[in-house]
Motif scaffolding. Sequence first.
Motif, PDB file in Angstrom:
ATOM      1  N   UNK A   1    -100.356 -50.517 -61.031  1.00 31.18           N
ATOM      2  CA  UNK A   1    -101.676 -50.730 -61.586  1.00 31.18           C
ATOM      3  C   UNK A   1    -102.194 -52.130 -61.258  1.00 31.18           C
ATOM      4  N   UNK A   2    -101.325 -53.106 -61.135  1.00 33.04           N
ATOM      5  CA  UNK A   2    -101.742 -54.478 -60.904  1.00 33.04           C
ATOM      6  C   UNK A   2    -102.213 -54.655 -59.465  1.00 33.04           C
ATOM      7  N   UNK A   3    -103.363 -55.325 -59.291  1.00 29.55           N
ATOM      8  CA  UNK A   3    -103.941 -55.487 -57.962  1.00 29.55           C
ATOM      9  C   UNK A   3    -103.968 -56.930 -57.488  1.00 29.55           C
ATOM     10  N   UNK A   4    -103.417 -57.854 -58.256  1.00 25.87           N
ATOM     11  CA  UNK A   4    -103.444 -59.254 -57.854  1.00 25.87           C
ATOM     12  C   UNK A   4    -102.250 -59.562 -56.966  1.00 25.87           C
ATOM     13  N   UNK A   5    -102.354 -60.657 -56.215  1.00 25.56           N
ATOM     14  CA  UNK A   5    -101.238 -61.078 -55.374  1.00 25.56           C
ATOM     15  C   UNK A   5    -101.159 -62.597 -55.415  1.00 25.56           C
ATOM     16  N   UNK A   6    -100.032 -63.117 -55.038  1.00 29.88           N
ATOM     17  CA  UNK A   6     -99.851 -64.555 -55.037  1.00 29.88           C
ATOM     18  C   UNK A   6     -99.423 -65.066 -56.399  1.00 29.88           C
ATOM     19  N   UNK A   7     -99.352 -66.378 -56.493  1.00 30.01           N
ATOM     20  CA  UNK A   7     -98.934 -67.007 -57.734  1.00 30.01           C
ATOM     21  C   UNK A   7    -100.139 -67.215 -58.633  1.00 30.01           C
ATOM     22  N   UNK A   8    -100.016 -66.742 -59.855  1.00 25.82           N
ATOM     23  CA  UNK A   8    -101.107 -66.859 -60.808  1.00 25.82           C
ATOM     24  C   UNK A   8    -100.531 -67.261 -62.145  1.00 25.82           C
ATOM     25  N   UNK A   9    -101.115 -68.283 -62.744  1.00 26.55           N
ATOM     26  CA  UNK A   9    -100.670 -68.755 -64.046  1.00 26.55           C
ATOM     27  C   UNK A   9    -101.819 -68.556 -65.037  1.00 26.55           C
ATOM     28  N   UNK A  10    -101.555 -67.784 -66.095  1.00 27.05           N
ATOM     29  CA  UNK A  10    -102.582 -67.499 -67.095  1.00 27.05           C
ATOM     30  C   UNK A  10    -102.107 -67.944 -68.466  1.00 27.05           C
ATOM     31  N   UNK A  11    -102.993 -68.601 -69.201  1.00 28.78           N
ATOM     32  CA  UNK A  11    -102.702 -68.984 -70.583  1.00 28.78           C
ATOM     33  C   UNK A  11    -103.879 -68.580 -71.456  1.00 28.78           C
ATOM     34  N   UNK A  12    -103.600 -67.758 -72.450  1.00 29.23           N
ATOM     35  CA  UNK A  12    -104.611 -67.329 -73.412  1.00 29.23           C
ATOM     36  C   UNK A  12    -104.425 -68.137 -74.684  1.00 29.23           C
ATOM     37  N   UNK A  13    -105.469 -68.805 -75.122  1.00 29.11           N
ATOM     38  CA  UNK A  13    -105.407 -69.660 -76.311  1.00 29.11           C
ATOM     39  C   UNK A  13    -106.313 -69.080 -77.385  1.00 29.11           C
ATOM     40  N   UNK A  14    -105.725 -68.817 -78.546  1.00 27.33           N
ATOM     41  CA  UNK A  14    -106.477 -68.289 -79.684  1.00 27.33           C
ATOM     42  C   UNK A  14    -105.693 -68.570 -80.958  1.00 27.33           C
ATOM     43  N   UNK A  15    -106.248 -68.196 -82.068  1.00 24.20           N
ATOM     44  CA  UNK A  15    -105.577 -68.373 -83.347  1.00 24.20           C
ATOM     45  C   UNK A  15    -104.424 -67.380 -83.479  1.00 24.20           C
ATOM     46  N   UNK A  16    -103.590 -67.571 -84.483  1.00 19.59           N
ATOM     47  CA  UNK A  16    -102.411 -66.725 -84.676  1.00 19.59           C
ATOM     48  C   UNK A  16    -102.737 -65.470 -85.490  1.00 19.59           C
ATOM     49  N   UNK A  17    -103.717 -64.722 -85.030  1.00 19.86           N
ATOM     50  CA  UNK A  17    -104.047 -63.407 -85.578  1.00 19.86           C
ATOM     51  C   UNK A  17    -104.776 -62.632 -84.487  1.00 19.86           C
ATOM     52  N   UNK A  18    -104.890 -61.312 -84.621  1.00 19.28           N
ATOM     53  CA  UNK A  18    -105.446 -60.507 -83.527  1.00 19.28           C
ATOM     54  C   UNK A  18    -106.851 -60.938 -83.087  1.00 19.28           C
ATOM     55  N   UNK A  19    -107.846 -60.738 -83.904  1.00 18.61           N
ATOM     56  CA  UNK A  19    -109.203 -61.186 -83.610  1.00 18.61           C
ATOM     57  C   UNK A  19    -109.713 -60.871 -82.218  1.00 18.61           C
ATOM     58  N   UNK A  65    -104.488 -70.868 -63.725  1.00 17.83           N
ATOM     59  CA  UNK A  65    -103.814 -71.864 -62.877  1.00 17.83           C
ATOM     60  C   UNK A  65    -103.959 -73.292 -63.400  1.00 17.83           C
ATOM     61  N   UNK A  66    -104.102 -73.430 -64.701  1.00 15.08           N
ATOM     62  CA  UNK A  66    -104.154 -74.756 -65.327  1.00 15.08           C
ATOM     63  C   UNK A  66    -105.423 -75.538 -65.066  1.00 15.08           C
ATOM     64  N   UNK A  67    -106.382 -74.963 -64.348  1.00 16.48           N
ATOM     65  CA  UNK A  67    -107.573 -75.724 -63.979  1.00 16.48           C
ATOM     66  C   UNK A  67    -108.889 -75.091 -64.412  1.00 16.48           C
ATOM     67  N   UNK A  68    -108.979 -73.785 -64.389  1.00 20.30           N
ATOM     68  CA  UNK A  68    -110.237 -73.102 -64.698  1.00 20.30           C
ATOM     69  C   UNK A  68    -110.160 -72.455 -66.075  1.00 20.30           C
ATOM     70  N   UNK A  69    -111.203 -72.654 -66.878  1.00 21.63           N
ATOM     71  CA  UNK A  69    -111.271 -72.047 -68.204  1.00 21.63           C
ATOM     72  C   UNK A  69    -112.336 -70.966 -68.234  1.00 21.63           C
ATOM     73  N   UNK A  70    -111.935 -69.818 -68.761  1.00 23.72           N
ATOM     74  CA  UNK A  70    -112.892 -68.755 -69.048  1.00 23.72           C
ATOM     75  C   UNK A  70    -113.047 -68.700 -70.561  1.00 23.72           C
ATOM     76  N   UNK A  71    -114.264 -68.758 -71.028  1.00 20.89           N
ATOM     77  CA  UNK A  71    -114.545 -68.700 -72.456  1.00 20.89           C
ATOM     78  C   UNK A  71    -115.244 -67.377 -72.751  1.00 20.89           C
ATOM     79  N   UNK A  72    -115.258 -67.012 -74.014  1.00 18.31           N
ATOM     80  CA  UNK A  72    -115.892 -65.790 -74.476  1.00 18.31           C
ATOM     81  C   UNK A  72    -114.992 -64.583 -74.195  1.00 18.31           C
TER      82      UNK A  72
END
Length: 89
Positions: A1-19, A65-72
Motif C-alpha cells: 500500500x505504501x508508495x513512498x521511497x527513500x529516507x523519510x522522517x516524520x514526527x507528529x506533534x499533538x497533545x496526549x489524547x486522540x483529538x 525530515x526535521x525541516x518542513x512543518x505541515x499544520x492543520x
Amino acid sequence: MTTFSGTLSLELVYFDFPGKAEAARLMCHVAGLPIKDTRLSRDDFSRMKNAGKLQLGQLPVLTVNGTHQLCQSNAIIRYLGKLTGMYPE
C-alpha cells in the motif's frame, strides 16, 4: 500500500489524547508508515509556542525530515494520504 521511497522522517506533534491528530496516527498505523508520535502536555505546548517552534502557533503539526512543518489536521491527513496511496486520485 505504501508508495513512498527513500529516507523519510516524520514526527507528529499533538497533545496526549486522540483529538485532531488521531486520524493521522491511524493512517500511519494502517499504512505501516513509521512515525514519531510526540505527545505534549499543555506546559510543553506553551513553551514550544512561546519559543516560536510552531509555524502557526497551533497543533497538530507534522514535521517532515526535521525541516518542513505541515499544520492543520486536514492538510496533514491529505499529505499522508498521498504519501501512502490512500488519497483518491
